[in-house]
Design a protein around this motif. Sequence first.
Motif, short mmCIF file in Angstrom:
data_model
loop_
_atom_site.label_atom_id
_atom_site.label_comp_id
_atom_site.label_asym_id
_atom_site.label_seq_id
_atom_site.Cartn_x
_atom_site.Cartn_y
_atom_site.Cartn_z
N THR A 93 -5.43 0.29 4.93
CA THR A 93 -6.08 -0.94 5.39
C THR A 93 -7.47 -1.14 4.80
O THR A 93 -8.14 -2.10 5.16
CB THR A 93 -6.15 -0.97 6.93
OG1 THR A 93 -6.88 0.17 7.40
CG2 THR A 93 -4.76 -1.00 7.55
N SER A 94 -7.88 -0.28 3.89
CA SER A 94 -9.21 -0.38 3.30
C SER A 94 -9.35 -1.39 2.16
O SER A 94 -10.39 -2.02 2.03
CB SER A 94 -9.67 0.99 2.80
OG SER A 94 -9.91 1.84 3.89
N PRO A 95 -8.35 -1.58 1.30
CA PRO A 95 -8.52 -2.52 0.18
C PRO A 95 -8.85 -3.93 0.70
O PRO A 95 -8.33 -4.37 1.73
CB PRO A 95 -7.17 -2.50 -0.53
CG PRO A 95 -6.59 -1.17 -0.19
CD PRO A 95 -7.05 -0.90 1.22
N GLN B 162 0.83 -1.20 0.00
CA GLN B 162 0.00 0.00 0.00
C GLN B 162 0.87 1.25 0.00
O GLN B 162 1.79 1.37 0.81
CB GLN B 162 -0.95 0.00 1.20
CG GLN B 162 -1.87 -1.19 1.25
CD GLN B 162 -2.63 -1.37 -0.06
OE1 GLN B 162 -3.30 -0.47 -0.53
NE2 GLN B 162 -2.50 -2.56 -0.64
N ARG C 63 -6.11 4.31 7.62
CA ARG C 63 -7.42 3.81 7.18
C ARG C 63 -7.41 3.52 5.68
O ARG C 63 -7.96 2.51 5.24
CB ARG C 63 -8.52 4.80 7.55
CG ARG C 63 -8.83 4.82 9.03
CD ARG C 63 -10.09 5.60 9.35
NE ARG C 63 -9.98 7.01 9.01
CZ ARG C 63 -9.47 7.94 9.79
NH1 ARG C 63 -9.00 7.62 10.97
NH2 ARG C 63 -9.42 9.20 9.38
N SER C 64 -6.77 4.37 4.92
CA SER C 64 -6.70 4.17 3.48
C SER C 64 -5.87 2.93 3.13
O SER C 64 -6.24 2.15 2.25
CB SER C 64 -6.10 5.41 2.81
OG SER C 64 -6.04 5.25 1.43
N ARG D 155 -7.62 -6.07 4.01
CA ARG D 155 -8.58 -6.39 5.08
C ARG D 155 -8.68 -7.90 5.30
O ARG D 155 -8.73 -8.37 6.42
CB ARG D 155 -9.94 -5.80 4.77
CG ARG D 155 -9.96 -4.28 4.79
CD ARG D 155 -11.29 -3.72 4.34
NE ARG D 155 -12.39 -4.21 5.13
CZ ARG D 155 -12.81 -3.65 6.26
NH1 ARG D 155 -12.20 -2.59 6.73
NH2 ARG D 155 -13.83 -4.16 6.91
#
Length: 117
Positions: free
Chosen positions: A66-68, A32, A63-64, A72
């Motif tokens: 860990t969002s994909p 990321q 947050r960005s 996750r």
Amino acid sequence: MFLLVITVRFPAVDRELAEAGADAMVAALAAQPQTRRLRWARSTEDQDLRVLVAEFDSAAAYRSATSPMEVRATLIPWLSGATEPAITATSAVYEVDAVADDGVLSLLDPIVPVPGR
């Protein structure tokens, strides 16, 4: 700066499966662009104890990152399965197994033998 710290104990009976899941989690999070630095380390004193430290510029970047869905799917089991407190009354030494700086993941060869050998 925002840090994610996960301290986990691998289950002794499923260590190989846990290590494979950890490799997927580390690779997904390291890929990321918001993950500035990542360290994945194993204890030099306890073969089942691992720690992940990941650095982000902000909570929004965390947050960005860990969002994909691929992140996750691999990270959430580690977050929910963390069995060790992030801060303990005793000290511990960890040998770093994987390092990611700005999206470049490097896997390091262990130097310290598995504890108990």
